[in-house]
Scaffold this motif. Structure first.
Motif, PDB file in Angstrom:
ATOM      1  N   MET A   1       0.662  -1.223  -0.024  1.00 22.02           N
ATOM      2  CA  MET A   1      -0.072  -0.120   0.143  1.00 22.02           C
ATOM      3  C   MET A   1       0.940   1.402  -0.117  1.00 22.02           C
ATOM      4  SD  MET A   1      -3.368  -1.093   0.107  1.00 22.02           S
ATOM      5  CE  MET A   1      -4.414   0.186   0.936  1.00 22.02           C
ATOM      6  N   SER A   2       2.032   1.284   0.304  1.00 21.76           N
ATOM      7  CA  SER A   2       2.958   2.232   0.299  1.00 21.76           C
ATOM      8  C   SER A   2       3.412   2.887  -0.792  1.00 21.76           C
ATOM      9  CB  SER A   2       4.246   2.118   1.243  1.00 21.76           C
ATOM     10  OG  SER A   2       4.818   1.126   0.725  1.00 21.76           O
ATOM     11  N   ILE A   3       3.434   1.924  -1.890  1.00 27.18           N
ATOM     12  CA  ILE A   3       3.839   2.067  -3.403  1.00 27.18           C
ATOM     13  C   ILE A   3       2.971   3.422  -3.894  1.00 27.18           C
ATOM     14  CG2 ILE A   3       4.040   1.343  -5.741  1.00 27.18           C
ATOM     15  CD1 ILE A   3       6.046   0.225  -3.534  1.00 27.18           C
ATOM     16  N   LYS A   4       3.519   4.420  -4.397  1.00 24.02           N
ATOM     17  CA  LYS A   4       2.870   5.343  -4.801  1.00 24.02           C
ATOM     18  C   LYS A   4       2.982   5.827  -6.270  1.00 24.02           C
ATOM     19  CE  LYS A   4       0.443   6.161  -0.987  1.00 24.02           C
ATOM     20  NZ  LYS A   4      -0.798   5.517  -0.853  1.00 24.02           N
ATOM     21  N   ASP A   5       4.244   5.471  -7.003  1.00 21.39           N
ATOM     22  CA  ASP A   5       4.604   5.654  -8.114  1.00 21.39           C
ATOM     23  C   ASP A   5       5.267   4.551  -8.952  1.00 21.39           C
ATOM     24  OD1 ASP A   5       7.835   5.475  -7.900  1.00 21.39           O
ATOM     25  OD2 ASP A   5       7.166   6.347  -5.866  1.00 21.39           O
ATOM     26  N   ASP A   6       5.428   4.785 -10.305  1.00 24.12           N
ATOM     27  CA  ASP A   6       5.730   3.634 -11.098  1.00 24.12           C
ATOM     28  C   ASP A   6       7.063   3.079 -10.615  1.00 24.12           C
ATOM     29  OD1 ASP A   6       3.407   4.047 -12.694  1.00 24.12           O
ATOM     30  OD2 ASP A   6       4.402   5.046 -13.915  1.00 24.12           O
ATOM     31  N   LEU A   7       8.050   3.808 -10.388  1.00 18.38           N
ATOM     32  CA  LEU A   7       9.492   3.229 -10.216  1.00 18.38           C
ATOM     33  C   LEU A   7       9.493   2.309  -9.051  1.00 18.38           C
ATOM     34  CD1 LEU A   7      11.945   6.358 -11.150  1.00 18.38           C
ATOM     35  CD2 LEU A   7      11.496   4.164 -12.438  1.00 18.38           C
TER      36      LEU A   7
ATOM     37  N   ASP B   1       8.637  -1.780 -19.235  1.00 22.31           N
ATOM     38  CA  ASP B   1       7.889  -0.640 -19.925  1.00 22.31           C
ATOM     39  C   ASP B   1       8.560   0.718 -19.435  1.00 22.31           C
ATOM     40  OD1 ASP B   1       6.235   0.514 -21.963  1.00 22.31           O
ATOM     41  OD2 ASP B   1       4.705   0.904 -20.355  1.00 22.31           O
ATOM     42  N   GLY B   2       9.425   1.011 -20.454  1.00 23.39           N
ATOM     43  CA  GLY B   2      10.039   2.564 -20.003  1.00 23.39           C
ATOM     44  C   GLY B   2      11.299   2.745 -20.532  1.00 23.39           C
ATOM     45  N   GLY B   3      11.900   3.868 -20.088  1.00 27.61           N
ATOM     46  CA  GLY B   3      13.248   4.311 -20.788  1.00 27.61           C
ATOM     47  C   GLY B   3      14.391   3.901 -19.507  1.00 27.61           C
TER      48      GLY B   3
ATOM     49  N   ASP C   1      22.571 -12.084 -12.698  1.00 27.79           N
ATOM     50  CA  ASP C   1      23.172 -11.524 -14.001  1.00 27.79           C
ATOM     51  C   ASP C   1      22.303 -11.757 -15.184  1.00 27.79           C
ATOM     52  OD1 ASP C   1      24.732 -10.542 -15.751  1.00 27.79           O
ATOM     53  OD2 ASP C   1      25.862 -12.062 -15.903  1.00 27.79           O
ATOM     54  N   ILE C   2      21.100 -10.929 -15.112  1.00 25.94           N
ATOM     55  CA  ILE C   2      20.097 -11.115 -16.124  1.00 25.94           C
ATOM     56  C   ILE C   2      20.095  -9.894 -17.020  1.00 25.94           C
ATOM     57  CG2 ILE C   2      17.642 -11.747 -16.856  1.00 25.94           C
ATOM     58  CD1 ILE C   2      17.440 -12.916 -13.904  1.00 25.94           C
ATOM     59  N   LYS C   3      20.075 -10.121 -18.531  1.00 28.04           N
ATOM     60  CA  LYS C   3      20.061  -8.983 -19.358  1.00 28.04           C
ATOM     61  C   LYS C   3      18.624  -8.348 -18.941  1.00 28.04           C
ATOM     62  CE  LYS C   3      23.639  -8.771 -21.930  1.00 28.04           C
ATOM     63  NZ  LYS C   3      24.484  -7.690 -22.204  1.00 28.04           N
ATOM     64  N   ILE C   4      18.541  -6.834 -19.195  1.00 32.86           N
ATOM     65  CA  ILE C   4      17.462  -5.977 -19.014  1.00 32.86           C
ATOM     66  C   ILE C   4      17.453  -5.340 -20.144  1.00 32.86           C
ATOM     67  CG2 ILE C   4      16.105  -4.631 -17.526  1.00 32.86           C
ATOM     68  CD1 ILE C   4      17.904  -5.416 -15.242  1.00 32.86           C
ATOM     69  N   ILE C   5      16.270  -5.098 -20.601  1.00 36.31           N
ATOM     70  CA  ILE C   5      16.003  -3.974 -21.667  1.00 36.31           C
ATOM     71  C   ILE C   5      14.782  -3.043 -21.354  1.00 36.31           C
ATOM     72  CG2 ILE C   5      17.196  -5.215 -23.527  1.00 36.31           C
ATOM     73  CD1 ILE C   5      14.432  -5.747 -24.774  1.00 36.31           C
ATOM     74  N   GLY C   6      14.731  -1.633 -21.622  1.00 38.17           N
ATOM     75  CA  GLY C   6      13.366  -1.024 -21.665  1.00 38.17           C
ATOM     76  C   GLY C   6      12.841  -0.865 -22.872  1.00 38.17           C
ATOM     77  N   LEU C   7      11.556  -0.805 -23.186  1.00 40.81           N
ATOM     78  CA  LEU C   7      11.132  -0.144 -24.433  1.00 40.81           C
ATOM     79  C   LEU C   7      10.472   1.234 -24.134  1.00 40.81           C
ATOM     80  CD1 LEU C   7       8.991  -3.531 -25.363  1.00 40.81           C
ATOM     81  CD2 LEU C   7      11.478  -2.958 -26.048  1.00 40.81           C
TER      82      LEU C   7
END
Length: 408
Positions: free
Chosen positions: A239-245, A273-275, A292-298
């Motif tokens: 419930m404390s989550i207030k933003d996308d990040l 989803d994001g930059g 160690d896992i590859k991450i990409i943002g769209l």
């Protein structure tokens, strides 16, 4: 000779004998499918349906001078094909095919029908269905008659709708099989782009919120660009989550902390989803877990169209929007977005107390049952004090519920 043959076929058709013409059309359907001309095959199938209904509609008009819709379907393990016939005053007004991915055939067919009429389709006097659904429940919800015929002309039309749904599925399946090579090319493009030797399993994340807070998240899994629907997951966030990040960090942590504990398969690539900010947030969590896992943002452009990949070095890589890779990544992006927001859509559509409070972290079937037994209605629960809620469930969950109910 050709003219005479054609004349005889027309006379035969007008007398109600459609075998000659339908046999020819069926032959052309098979020929088109064999040549991978699926659009032509579906066009011919729709023509066949029109002919068959034309030959039955006079009987329909004599026996059933009302408006009704027929829902036929064909289903496999993860796929649902639906055909809708709109009959108005005994005549075929429209015929439509819909294809959806499914985890629960009964639930998804029910939700499809409800959503069909919520999208401004005019309610008929009656709905005709197969006996897979609870007709009484649907009738009560839509306030119209719902029935399943056992024999007669309407039963024939229902069977025809089922057959159309199956053929639409077969055509769709053939198109998917044709796309195997495209997927192989997309995987090769992605490997070259990220400079890796192996890309198979991909996990993608998105989040959504209700009333500006109360975040939920979704994760979809693809292998070789094929969805693994049984491995999709939904998350109720703190419930404390207030933003996308913050939402992104929590769901990534929960997913891969559990992966470490339980040892289940890890992805080759994570998609967010994001930059830059979203990629950094996810990478920060993975680093904290020593993964160690590859991450990409769209990343989307100013027109809200995805056009760039952000790799885990925070480098921008432009996407060719005509490439196989672009199409496959867009499919994943759309899938995870729809999967996540459907969590909220489902709750809004059902509108039940149980569904609404299910969003509150810490509330499962047992606590929900205790609350329902104590308060009985959403109104009484909203009017309850924090102490009254704490008398039923633990303090942390009661506080979450108290805040949530005040924002409904």
């Amino acid at each position: 000779d050709k003219l005479k043959t054609m004349t005889n076929e027309i006379i035969s058709f007008l007398k109600g004998n459609n075998k000659i013409i339908t046999d020819k059309i069926n032959f052309e359907i098979k020929k088109a499918s064999k040549n991978l001309n699926f659009e032509r095959a579906l066009e011919l199938k729709n023509m066949l349906t029109d002919i068959e209904i034309t030959l039955t509609k006079q009987k329909v008009a004599l026996n059933r001078q009302i408006n009704y819709d027929i829902f036929g379907y064909y289903a496999t393990l993860n796929y649902l094909s639906i055909t809708v016939f709109n009959i108005r005053e005994g005549l075929l007004f429209g015929s439509y095919n819909y294809n959806i991915n499914t985890l629960d055939i009964v639930e998804d067919l029910l939700q499809f029908i409800i959503h069909y009429y919520e999208n401004n389709h005019i309610l008929p006097k009656e709905i005709i269905l197969n006996d897979i659904l609870d007709n009484n429940l649907l009738s009560e919800y839509l306030k119209i008659k719902v029935s399943t015929p056992k024999r007669g002309i309407v039963k024939q039309l229902l069977n025809m709708a089922n057959e159309n749904a199956e053929i639409a599925f077969q055509n769709k399946e053939a198109q998917l099989n044709k796309s195997i090579k495209e997927k192989e090319k997309a995987l090769q493009e992605l490997k070259e782009l990220l400079k890796v030797d192996k890309v198979s399993r991909i996990e993608a994340f998105d989040n959504s919120h209700l009333f500006g807070t109360f975040y939920v998240a979704g994760m979809v899994v693809f292998d070789q660009f094929e969805p693994l629907k049984k491995e999709y997951r939904k998350y109720k966030l703190d419930m404390s989550i207030k933003d996308d990040l913050s939402a992104m960090k929590e769901v990534v942590y929960r997913r891969y902390y559990r992966a470490l504990l339980e040892g289940f398969e890890r992805p080759d690539i994570i998609i967010v989803d994001g930059g830059t900010l979203q990629v950094k947030a996810a990478k920060e969590i993975l680093d904290s877990l020593n993964l160690d896992i590859k991450i990409i943002g769209l990343k989307k452009n100013q027109k809200h169209h995805t056009n760039t990949i952000i790799n885990d070095n925070l480098e921008e890589i432009k996407l060719n929007n005509h490439s196989h890779l672009f199409l496959m990544l867009s499919k994943i992006q759309e899938e995870v977005h729809e999967y996540t927001i459907n969590y909220h859509r489902h709750i809004k559509r059902k509108g039940s107390l149980a569904s609404l409070i299910d969003l509150v972290p810490g509330i499962g079937p047992k606590k929900r049952q205790l609350l329902l037994k104590k308060f009985g209605s959403l109104k009484q629960m909203q009017e309850a004090s924090l102490k009254e809620l704490e008398a039923v469930i633990d303090k942390k969950t009661a506080n979450n519920l108290f805040v949530y109910l005040r924002n409904l």
